[in-house]
Design a protein around this motif. Structure first.
Motif, mmCIF file in Angstrom:
data_model
loop_
_atom_site.group_PDB
_atom_site.id
_atom_site.type_symbol
_atom_site.label_atom_id
_atom_site.label_comp_id
_atom_site.label_asym_id
_atom_site.label_seq_id
_atom_site.Cartn_x
_atom_site.Cartn_y
_atom_site.Cartn_z
ATOM 1 N N ASP A 180 0.838 -1.195 0.000
ATOM 2 C CA ASP A 180 0.000 0.000 0.000
ATOM 3 C C ASP A 180 0.875 1.248 0.000
ATOM 4 N N CYS A 181 0.394 2.283 -0.660
ATOM 5 C CA CYS A 181 0.980 3.617 -0.492
ATOM 6 C C CYS A 181 0.396 4.174 0.806
ATOM 7 N N ILE A 182 1.241 4.451 1.805
ATOM 8 C CA ILE A 182 0.697 4.832 3.113
ATOM 9 C C ILE A 182 0.161 6.251 3.124
ATOM 10 N N ILE A 183 0.296 6.973 2.016
ATOM 11 C CA ILE A 183 -0.274 8.320 1.958
ATOM 12 C C ILE A 183 -1.735 8.269 1.555
ATOM 13 N N CYS A 184 -2.052 7.515 0.493
ATOM 14 C CA CYS A 184 -3.444 7.446 0.021
ATOM 15 C C CYS A 184 -4.135 6.152 0.387
ATOM 16 N N MET A 185 -3.369 5.146 0.891
ATOM 17 C CA MET A 185 -3.906 3.851 1.323
ATOM 18 C C MET A 185 -4.366 2.981 0.151
ATOM 19 N N GLU A 186 -4.007 3.353 -1.072
ATOM 20 C CA GLU A 186 -4.287 2.512 -2.236
ATOM 21 C C GLU A 186 -3.061 1.650 -2.540
ATOM 22 N N LYS A 187 -3.283 0.552 -3.263
ATOM 23 C CA LYS A 187 -2.171 -0.293 -3.682
ATOM 24 C C LYS A 187 -1.246 0.507 -4.605
ATOM 25 N N LEU A 188 0.054 0.230 -4.503
ATOM 26 C CA LEU A 188 1.002 0.898 -5.383
ATOM 27 C C LEU A 188 0.735 0.554 -6.847
ATOM 28 N N ALA A 189 0.169 -0.632 -7.089
ATOM 29 C CA ALA A 189 -0.136 -1.038 -8.465
ATOM 30 C C ALA A 189 -1.362 -0.312 -9.011
ATOM 31 N N SER A 190 -2.126 0.339 -8.144
ATOM 32 C CA SER A 190 -3.300 1.104 -8.567
ATOM 33 C C SER A 190 -2.922 2.578 -8.677
ATOM 34 N N PRO A 191 -3.751 3.362 -9.377
ATOM 35 C CA PRO A 191 -3.454 4.799 -9.471
ATOM 36 C C PRO A 191 -3.533 5.474 -8.106
ATOM 37 N N SER A 192 -2.875 6.599 -7.979
ATOM 38 C CA SER A 192 -2.869 7.372 -6.740
ATOM 39 C C SER A 192 -4.276 7.778 -6.324
ATOM 40 N N GLY A 193 -4.537 7.711 -5.024
ATOM 41 C CA GLY A 193 -5.821 8.141 -4.498
ATOM 42 C C GLY A 193 -6.021 9.640 -4.574
ATOM 43 N N TYR A 194 -4.960 10.384 -4.907
ATOM 44 C CA TYR A 194 -5.051 11.839 -5.024
ATOM 45 C C TYR A 194 -5.180 12.287 -6.483
ATOM 46 N N SER A 195 -5.445 11.351 -7.393
ATOM 47 C CA SER A 195 -5.512 11.707 -8.807
ATOM 48 C C SER A 195 -6.668 12.637 -9.124
ATOM 49 N N ASP A 196 -7.712 12.641 -8.260
ATOM 50 C CA ASP A 196 -8.864 13.508 -8.521
ATOM 51 C C ASP A 196 -8.693 14.900 -7.925
ATOM 52 N N THR A 197 -7.691 15.089 -7.056
ATOM 53 C CA THR A 197 -7.507 16.397 -6.415
ATOM 54 C C THR A 197 -6.167 17.039 -6.750
ATOM 55 N N CYS A 198 -5.227 16.278 -7.268
ATOM 56 C CA CYS A 198 -3.898 16.798 -7.589
ATOM 57 C C CYS A 198 -3.554 16.404 -9.018
ATOM 58 N N GLU A 199 -3.358 17.386 -9.869
ATOM 59 C CA GLU A 199 -3.048 17.135 -11.272
ATOM 60 C C GLU A 199 -1.667 17.667 -11.595
ATOM 61 N N CYS A 200 -0.964 16.931 -12.454
ATOM 62 C CA CYS A 200 0.372 17.331 -12.873
ATOM 63 C C CYS A 200 0.625 16.775 -14.264
ATOM 64 N N SER A 201 1.169 17.598 -15.140
ATOM 65 C CA SER A 201 1.373 17.160 -16.520
ATOM 66 C C SER A 201 2.531 16.187 -16.658
ATOM 67 N N THR A 202 3.478 16.238 -15.722
ATOM 68 C CA THR A 202 4.662 15.388 -15.840
ATOM 69 C C THR A 202 4.663 14.192 -14.899
ATOM 70 N N ILE A 203 3.818 14.213 -13.855
ATOM 71 C CA ILE A 203 3.742 13.093 -12.903
ATOM 72 C C ILE A 203 2.351 12.483 -13.014
ATOM 73 N N LYS A 204 2.277 11.259 -13.484
ATOM 74 C CA LYS A 204 1.005 10.590 -13.724
ATOM 75 C C LYS A 204 0.547 9.826 -12.479
ATOM 76 N N PRO A 205 -0.768 9.591 -12.331
ATOM 77 C CA PRO A 205 -1.291 8.911 -11.122
ATOM 78 C C PRO A 205 -0.718 7.524 -10.891
ATOM 79 N N GLU A 206 -0.303 6.835 -11.980
ATOM 80 C CA GLU A 206 0.187 5.462 -11.816
ATOM 81 C C GLU A 206 1.690 5.388 -11.554
ATOM 82 N N MET A 207 2.374 6.506 -11.561
ATOM 83 C CA MET A 207 3.820 6.491 -11.367
ATOM 84 C C MET A 207 4.179 6.260 -9.900
ATOM 85 N N VAL A 208 5.152 5.374 -9.671
ATOM 86 C CA VAL A 208 5.606 5.015 -8.324
ATOM 87 C C VAL A 208 7.077 5.391 -8.194
#
Length: 559
Positions: free
Chosen positions: A349-377
């Motif tokens: 788990d990513c201990i920040i968003c509590m989602e699996k690292l293999a899943s997209p970031s739990g902050y993908s709906d509130t934090c957007e970035c053109s160079t850092i994608k939600p699935e990047m670990v």
């Protein structure tokens, strides 16, 4: 509780303790989570927050039984209460971590019978100096509630380390030495959650784990003082306690005798000055610089007059500000300290968003970035802990944006951490009088001056006023080699804005005010009954460890 003493009689805790052991009686137990403030007092989270913590733990245990994986490592409290959005509880270390400031506090979990005050959502509170209400720790609430249920008029809190009587009929708390009275009230809130498990934590003899260090009074870093972790007889909890007595202080609007010794667990610094000049004049031949006046030179042990040395926060130039802006661009900071992992991430788990690292970031709906994608670990370069890179970006963007990162898992600091301390002045002087426990040297006096003002963009409520209670604040160090090293590191911490912050006072409940920021200072020099003075043989080592936790070490002095 002991045999009934009749209406209007007095109860001396812990004779008002529950007759059954929490978690072992016939009634189901309820779990109460509490956090420890900077004075060593335990403050209960509200019932709905405790319910959320228990739900997350139970879900993790069920998942662990099915998959064989480990239990949850951290719990973000913002999901239960939006006000607690910056806070995460780290379960393995039983620590509350504030993501935007790095402040860490101990937490604990206690079980009470379902029929107890906690099980009914009953909380007892005392009225603080600002007119607000602050909760007693839950074990005290339990004693007060049982005394009320059995028609006892008065409860003596001395066995819990408090120098107070509580009159349940008049609803007042009285200091037995000064006779100062405060209001108390009984409030109905959400019941605390029922539980069938005693995890996390452990029972038995205290060991060297962090939980026992914090609750049992052993280990290298002790809390400021402990007086509130009193257990009921035969309690299954492993927390231990030590009762203390504190030298009374001059508080706003009332003065107590200098020679009296009484415990003041809910004390508040004086609004005008921490020290009263008449009290010092009666005990010694030296005096402190007066607020608002020039600081006088005082004789040092070597006979040389040491003038107060003001240490002011430097104002960065426009060139430095421009350079800082380029170096603290959020995306650049994240990529500086994290290396992107290629391939399939670990089943963690990513201990920040509590989602699996293999899943997209739990902050993908509130934090957007053109160079850092939600699935990047990414993996932090030093401690090697892995997170969604977008989660780290969101965490950094929600903090000071000073170019530094702190690992949410192990608290390793990357870069130079700075805080949110308001503008002020730090003065340093010496005098020949020795501190108890340091008879071979004189004393270093530090005076902090901070005035009220308007919160900046780095503070909780930008544009709103903040108060500065109890300034100037006087602090003391022994004038020996280690004390002088601590002083130099405190100067670094001051310049990095780490000693104070703007937040909510755990003493008074007042919000938008200047508070200490996890680097403990000794504000008493002639007694340690309160835990704020001397002698304290472990203090210098403890404060060095606290400074190191903020990234302030001897390496900073060599730069």
């Amino acid at each position: 509780m002991a045999a009934a003493q009749g209406a209007g009689s007095s109860v001396a805790g812990p004779s008002g303790a529950p007759s059954s052991v929490p978690g072992q009686g016939s009634s189901p137990a309820v779990a109460v989570w509490e956090w420890q403030d900077e004075f060593g007092r335990w403050r209960p989270y509200r019932g709905n927050v405790c319910s959320y913590i228990e739900q997350v733990l139970q879900a993790a245990q069920q998942k662990g039984r099915r998959s064989g994986s480990s239990l949850v490592s951290s719990i973000p409290l913002g999901h239960a209460d939006a006000v607690l959005a910056p806070y995460v509880i780290d379960i393995p270390s039983l620590t509350q971590f504030r993501q935007d400031t790095g402040t860490m506090r101990a937490v604990r979990r206690h079980l009470f019978p379902g029929s107890s005050a906690a099980g009914q959502g009953i909380v007892w509170e005392w009225q603080n100096d600002e007119g607000g209400w602050s909760p007693y720790e839950m074990s005290v609430c339990e004693v007060l509630e049982q005394a009320r249920a059995t028609n006892h008029q008065r409860v003596d809190l001395a066995p819990f380390g408090y120098n107070y009587d509580v009159d349940l009929v008049a609803q007042v708390q009285t200091n037995k030495t000064t006779r100062f009275r405060r209001g108390v009230q009984r409030r109905l809130d959400s019941p605390y959650p029922a539980t069938a498990t005693s995890a996390p934590g452990h029972a038995g003899v205290g060991c060297s784990c962090q939980q026992c260090w914090l609750n049992g009074g052993t280990g290298p870093i002790t809390t400021r003082f402990r007086h509130s972790a009193t257990n009921f007889p035969n309690s299954s909890s492993s927390s231990s306690s030590s009762s203390s007595a504190a030298t009374t202080q001059q508080l706003s609007g009332r003065t107590t005798s200098a020679g009296s010794s009484s415990f003041v667990p809910y004390n508040k610094p004086a609004l005008s000055a921490v020290r009263s000049t008449p009290r010092l004049g009666a005990q010694s031949t030296w005096a402190l610089p007066q607020a608002g006046g020039p600081s006088t030179g005082l004789a040092a042990p070597n006979g040389v007059s040491a003038l107060s040395l003001p240490v002011k926060m430097s104002k960065p130039s426009k060139v430095n500000q421009a350079l800082a802006a380029t170096l603290t661009e959020p995306e650049a900071v994240v990529r500086k300290y994290l290396e992107e992992l290629k391939g399939t991430p670990a089943d963690e788990d990513c201990i920040i968003c509590m989602e699996k690292l293999a899943s997209p970031s739990g902050y993908s709906d509130t934090c957007e970035c053109s160079t850092i994608k939600p699935e990047m670990v990414g993996r932090l370069t030093s401690c090697q802990h892995s997170f969604h890179m977008l989660c780290v970006l969101a965490m950094y963007s929600n903090g000071n944006k000073d170019g530094s990162l702190q690992c949410p898992s192990c608290k390793t600091i990357y870069g130079e951490k700075t805080g949110t301390q308001p503008k002020g002045r730090m003065e340093v002087s010496t005098f020949p009088q020795s501190l108890p426990g340091h008879k071979d040297c004189g004393t270093i006096q530090i005076v902090y001056h901070i005035s009220r003002g308007i919160q900046g963009p780095e503070h909780p409520n930008p544009g709103m006023p903040y108060t500065a209670r109890g300034f100037p604040r006087y602090c003391y160090l022994p004038d020996n080699e280690k004390g002088r090293k601590v002083l130099e590191l405190l100067k670094v911490a001051w310049k990095r804005r780490l000693i104070f912050t703007v937040g909510t006072s755990s003493t008074t409940g007042e919000s938008n005010t200047v508070v200490w920021n996890e680097i403990h200072h000794k504000t008493e020099m002639d007694t340690n009954l309160s835990g704020h003075g001397y002698p304290d043989p472990n203090y210098l080592d403890n404060v060095l460890a606290e400074l190191a936790a903020q990234g302030v070490t001897e390496d900073c002095l060599r730069k």
